[in-house]
Design a protein around this motif. Structure first.
Motif, PDB file in Angstrom:
ATOM      1  N   LEU A 247       0.865  -1.175   0.000  1.00 56.53           N
ATOM      2  CA  LEU A 247       0.000   0.000   0.000  1.00 56.53           C
ATOM      3  C   LEU A 247       0.908   1.234   0.000  1.00 56.53           C
ATOM      4  O   LEU A 247       1.638   1.471   0.952  1.00 56.53           O
ATOM      5  CB  LEU A 247      -0.908  -0.013   1.232  1.00 56.53           C
ATOM      6  CG  LEU A 247      -1.795  -1.255   1.314  1.00 56.53           C
ATOM      7  CD1 LEU A 247      -2.476  -1.356   2.671  1.00 56.53           C
ATOM      8  CD2 LEU A 247      -2.829  -1.253   0.206  1.00 56.53           C
TER       9      LEU A 247
ATOM     10  N   HIS B  39       0.676   4.425   0.301  1.00 49.13           N
ATOM     11  CA  HIS B  39       0.592   5.561   1.214  1.00 49.13           C
ATOM     12  C   HIS B  39       0.745   5.152   2.668  1.00 49.13           C
ATOM     13  O   HIS B  39       0.475   5.926   3.569  1.00 49.13           O
ATOM     14  CB  HIS B  39      -0.739   6.305   1.016  1.00 49.13           C
ATOM     15  CG  HIS B  39      -0.887   6.810  -0.379  1.00 49.13           C
ATOM     16  ND1 HIS B  39      -0.097   7.807  -0.877  1.00 49.13           N
ATOM     17  CD2 HIS B  39      -1.710   6.439  -1.386  1.00 49.13           C
ATOM     18  CE1 HIS B  39      -0.429   8.036  -2.133  1.00 49.13           C
ATOM     19  NE2 HIS B  39      -1.391   7.219  -2.470  1.00 49.13           N
ATOM     20  N   LYS B  40       1.152   3.895   2.867  1.00 43.08           N
ATOM     21  CA  LYS B  40       1.389   3.453   4.239  1.00 43.08           C
ATOM     22  C   LYS B  40       2.858   3.108   4.403  1.00 43.08           C
ATOM     23  O   LYS B  40       3.501   2.631   3.463  1.00 43.08           O
ATOM     24  CB  LYS B  40       0.516   2.234   4.545  1.00 43.08           C
ATOM     25  CG  LYS B  40      -0.974   2.549   4.624  1.00 43.08           C
ATOM     26  CD  LYS B  40      -1.739   1.344   5.135  1.00 43.08           C
ATOM     27  CE  LYS B  40      -3.244   1.532   5.029  1.00 43.08           C
ATOM     28  NZ  LYS B  40      -3.775   2.583   5.889  1.00 43.08           N
ATOM     29  N   THR B  41       3.379   3.337   5.606  1.00 43.57           N
ATOM     30  CA  THR B  41       4.774   2.992   5.871  1.00 43.57           C
ATOM     31  C   THR B  41       4.915   1.478   5.924  1.00 43.57           C
ATOM     32  O   THR B  41       3.918   0.748   5.932  1.00 43.57           O
ATOM     33  CB  THR B  41       5.234   3.565   7.223  1.00 43.57           C
ATOM     34  OG1 THR B  41       4.439   2.971   8.246  1.00 43.57           O
ATOM     35  CG2 THR B  41       5.073   5.075   7.272  1.00 43.57           C
TER      36      THR B  41
ATOM     37  N   GLU C   4       3.075   0.203   8.814  1.00 42.44           N
ATOM     38  CA  GLU C   4       1.622   0.223   8.639  1.00 42.44           C
ATOM     39  C   GLU C   4       1.139  -0.829   7.643  1.00 42.44           C
ATOM     40  O   GLU C   4       0.054  -1.392   7.794  1.00 42.44           O
ATOM     41  CB  GLU C   4       1.173   1.616   8.169  1.00 42.44           C
ATOM     42  CG  GLU C   4       1.286   2.674   9.247  1.00 42.44           C
ATOM     43  CD  GLU C   4       1.194   4.079   8.696  1.00 42.44           C
ATOM     44  OE1 GLU C   4       0.963   4.995   9.482  1.00 42.44           O
ATOM     45  OE2 GLU C   4       1.361   4.251   7.467  1.00 42.44           O
TER      46      GLU C   4
ATOM     47  N   PHE D 200      -1.497  -3.398   8.818  1.00 43.77           N
ATOM     48  CA  PHE D 200      -2.811  -3.467   8.185  1.00 43.77           C
ATOM     49  C   PHE D 200      -3.300  -4.906   8.070  1.00 43.77           C
ATOM     50  O   PHE D 200      -4.468  -5.207   8.343  1.00 43.77           O
ATOM     51  CB  PHE D 200      -2.776  -2.821   6.793  1.00 43.77           C
ATOM     52  CG  PHE D 200      -4.118  -2.789   6.127  1.00 43.77           C
ATOM     53  CD1 PHE D 200      -5.016  -1.773   6.394  1.00 43.77           C
ATOM     54  CD2 PHE D 200      -4.509  -3.804   5.253  1.00 43.77           C
ATOM     55  CE1 PHE D 200      -6.266  -1.751   5.810  1.00 43.77           C
ATOM     56  CE2 PHE D 200      -5.761  -3.797   4.664  1.00 43.77           C
ATOM     57  CZ  PHE D 200      -6.640  -2.767   4.944  1.00 43.77           C
ATOM     58  N   ALA D 201      -2.380  -5.799   7.671  1.00 40.55           N
ATOM     59  CA  ALA D 201      -2.769  -7.208   7.538  1.00 40.55           C
ATOM     60  C   ALA D 201      -3.201  -7.771   8.886  1.00 40.55           C
ATOM     61  O   ALA D 201      -4.127  -8.584   8.964  1.00 40.55           O
ATOM     62  CB  ALA D 201      -1.613  -8.016   6.976  1.00 40.55           C
TER      63      ALA D 201
ATOM     64  N   GLU E 224      -4.419  -5.908  11.439  1.00 41.10           N
ATOM     65  CA  GLU E 224      -5.683  -5.258  11.787  1.00 41.10           C
ATOM     66  C   GLU E 224      -6.842  -5.958  11.080  1.00 41.10           C
ATOM     67  O   GLU E 224      -7.893  -6.208  11.675  1.00 41.10           O
ATOM     68  CB  GLU E 224      -5.662  -3.783  11.368  1.00 41.10           C
ATOM     69  CG  GLU E 224      -4.773  -2.919  12.244  1.00 41.10           C
ATOM     70  CD  GLU E 224      -4.617  -1.507  11.683  1.00 41.10           C
ATOM     71  OE1 GLU E 224      -5.321  -1.181  10.702  1.00 41.10           O
ATOM     72  OE2 GLU E 224      -3.803  -0.748  12.217  1.00 41.10           O
TER      73      GLU E 224
ATOM     74  N   ILE F  95       0.036  -6.320  17.606  1.00 44.98           N
ATOM     75  CA  ILE F  95       0.613  -5.643  16.451  1.00 44.98           C
ATOM     76  C   ILE F  95       1.939  -4.999  16.829  1.00 44.98           C
ATOM     77  O   ILE F  95       2.952  -5.148  16.132  1.00 44.98           O
ATOM     78  CB  ILE F  95      -0.380  -4.586  15.907  1.00 44.98           C
ATOM     79  CG1 ILE F  95      -1.595  -5.285  15.302  1.00 44.98           C
ATOM     80  CG2 ILE F  95       0.295  -3.689  14.879  1.00 44.98           C
ATOM     81  CD1 ILE F  95      -2.691  -4.364  14.853  1.00 44.98           C
TER      82      ILE F  95
ATOM     83  N   PHE G 208       8.505   4.709   3.539  1.00 44.86           N
ATOM     84  CA  PHE G 208       7.399   4.392   2.630  1.00 44.86           C
ATOM     85  C   PHE G 208       7.922   3.478   1.528  1.00 44.86           C
ATOM     86  O   PHE G 208       9.119   3.494   1.220  1.00 44.86           O
ATOM     87  CB  PHE G 208       6.832   5.673   2.027  1.00 44.86           C
ATOM     88  CG  PHE G 208       6.001   6.457   2.997  1.00 44.86           C
ATOM     89  CD1 PHE G 208       4.657   6.148   3.164  1.00 44.86           C
ATOM     90  CD2 PHE G 208       6.562   7.478   3.754  1.00 44.86           C
ATOM     91  CE1 PHE G 208       3.888   6.853   4.074  1.00 44.86           C
ATOM     92  CE2 PHE G 208       5.786   8.183   4.665  1.00 44.86           C
ATOM     93  CZ  PHE G 208       4.448   7.872   4.823  1.00 44.86           C
TER      94      PHE G 208
END
Lengths: 226, 310
Positions: free
Chosen positions: A91, A93-95, A98, A102-103, A105, A114, A134
């Motif tokens: 993704l 726009h995610k670091t 993140e 995300f996975a 979450e 996390i 990024f």
């Protein structure tokens, strides 16, 4: 663990992308799938991920028929499979942190898990220092390592790597394959598709060769033969 | 878990709003234009309404009485008119009052005033000025007055000299028509403009989300549920709406301030700036509500398209 039962796939009345394929993948196996472009490798993976439905036949994951799964159980299934792609698919726009978070979450893990697991898994792929970068700030090999970290963070039953080394130089290719091997050694099934002869020959694991949608070879410890 | 999810969704929406600053700014600008149109419609509506009200206010029926008419009779006629449901107000102008107003009106016209002075007696009769609630109701009132006049017993002369409605009938009818069609036309234009700007905003947000199409498919492959993918986008759309709403409300301050005196002189006596300040609560709700609704609904619909892909 995974069972393809006479699976065929035909796109829009064209020639069969998959033609009556039956195969079984056991737990803890490291399976490479090779073949020319258009041989059906990607289609095979799509059936497994339920991105597409077979025209005929069925794909089973343990005892459940994948194409008949409801949306909720499909999400559960996908959380049990880690995906790695040739084009990384991070993704943008995610670091790094993140992306992996995300996975977790999505899988409904707690914040504490996390915070503990993301640094751990990044250390595993040797990217602990790039946690807050990024994706566009990383090299190809680093991006792929992030993708692998994301794929394994939820401790999936299978990792599916679709030409993960296609965009990488030999050194990075070697590193990625080493990581995949390590994952397999730790008890996770790995399915790998690749064009890279060197990778296959160095692995010395099971090789399934596809041609025109059919399985033409299936060797226990195969070489790249086309 | 529910609270954790809500917190994550909010945070993700805020973060992506901030990081995609270029896309956010573009969307906010387009939305600002839309909200500006919506706000302007409110102002134009207010101006139009007050102008029409003023015009309508100028319409009245005047009943002129003969010079000999007895004041008691006139006042009893006034009472009977006042009870009519269509009537808003009735003003009695006595003979002296009429003379006073006449002199005032002709204060520049020495000749007329001299001629008036030559007369020994006040030549002007008393009159009633009647205003209806709606311009369309004047005809009914005029007919009522006509009946009153016709009912005068034989042999007696009517105290009513003239009812000016029948002279003004054409003008009044035309004005009624103009007012009605202006209102209808105004409503149509408002609906059309609002629809057009909503469509433009919707498309802008759809384009903004189109760029995230691949991201959405990755999120699906990672196993995120539809709501978990969708809601951060909705939060982002909501933020566009709030930001655009604030910009619009701020922009209206200097604009209405500079236009205030112009509108006051040109249209009736409404000062657009005072109108803005006095109705700020209502305008705030309209602008913010439109912005938030537009942002959230557009995002919701736009993401839904890409979620259908397995």
């Amino acid at each position: 663990m995974i069972y393809f039962d006479r699976v065929s796939k035909i796109y829009n009345g064209g020639p069969a992308a998959l033609d009556n394929i039956s195969l079984t993948i056991e737990p803890n196996e490291f399976v490479s799938i090779v073949g020319h472009s258009g041989a059906g490798k990607t289609t095979l993976l799509k059936m497994l991920l339920a991105e597409d439905k077979p025209t005929d036949g069925a794909v089973f994951f343990e005892s459940s028929n994948i194409s008949e799964l409801q949306k909720e159980s499909l999400n559960d299934l996908r959380r049990r499979m880690g995906m790695v792609f040739q084009d990384f698919r991070l993704l943008p726009h995610k670091t790094v942190y993140e992306n992996i978070a995300f996975a977790m979450e999505a899988a409904g893990r707690t914040d504490e898990e996390i915070e503990a697991d993301v640094p751990y898994v990044l250390d595993l792929v040797d990217l602990g220092e790039k946690m807050w970068n990024f994706p566009h700030e990383l090299s190809g090999g680093e991006k792929q390592r992030v993708a692998i970290a994301r794929a394994i963070v939820n401790q999936p039953d299978i990792v599916i790597a679709d030409e993960p080394t296609g965009n990488l130089d030999p050194l990075n290719t070697f590193e990625i394959v080493q990581i995949l091997k390590k994952i397999n050694d730790l008890g996770t099934t790995v399915i790998l598709t690749t064009h890279n002869k060197g990778v296959i020959d160095s692995l010395n694991k099971r090789v399934i060769t596809l041609d025109a949608g059919r399985v033409v070879r299936d060797d226990k410890s195969g070489k790249y033969v086309l | 878990m529910k609270w954790t999810n809500t917190k994550r969704i909010l945070r993700s929406g805020f973060v992506s709003f901030w990081r995609n600053s270029f896309v956010s700014i573009a969307s906010i600008l387009v939305m600002t234009v839309t909200l500006f149109v919506v706000g302007s419609l409110v102002f134009v509506g207010a101006l139009l309404n007050s102008t029409l009200d003023q015009l309508e206010d100028k319409v009245d029926i005047n009943v002129y009485f003969t010079v000999e008419a007895d004041e008691g009779n006139i006042l009893s006629l006034k009472k009977s008119i006042e009870v009519l449901p269509e009537v808003r107000e009735v003003e009695y102008i006595s003979r002296d009052e009429a003379l006073l107003r006449f002199r005032e009106r002709h204060s520049d016209d020495q000749l007329t005033l001299q001629a008036l002075d030559e007369l020994e007696e006040n030549p002007l009769g008393a009159s009633l000025s009647i205003r209806a609630k709606e311009t369309s109701q004047y005809e009914g009132i005029a007919n009522f007055l006509q009946e009153q006049e016709d009912a005068t017993p034989q042999g007696k002369t009517s105290i009513i000299e003239k009812i000016n409605f029948f002279q003004n009938k054409i003008a009044i009818d035309r004005l009624t028509k103009i007012i009605n069609s202006a209102e209808r036309f105004g409503t149509l234009v408002i609906i059309f403009l609002a629809l057009a700007s909503v469509a433009i905003t919707f498309n802008t947000i759809r384009l903004a989300i189109y760029t995230a199409k691949d991201e959405i498919s990755v999120m699906k492959l990672v196993g995120a549920s539809n709501t978990y993918i969708q809601n951060p986008f909705v939060v982002e759309g909501l933020l566009y709406g709030i930001a655009a709403g604030i910009i619009t409300l701020v922009l209206f301050y200097p604009i209405t301030l500079s236009l205030g005196s112009v509108t006051e002189g040109f249209f009736s006596n409404i000062n657009i700036f005072e109108y803005y300040l006095n109705n700020f609560g209502q305008i705030f709700v309209i602008i913010m509500g439109t912005g938030i609704l537009l942002g959230a609904v557009s995002s919701y619909l736009a993401v839904r398209r890409y979620l259908k892909i397995q």
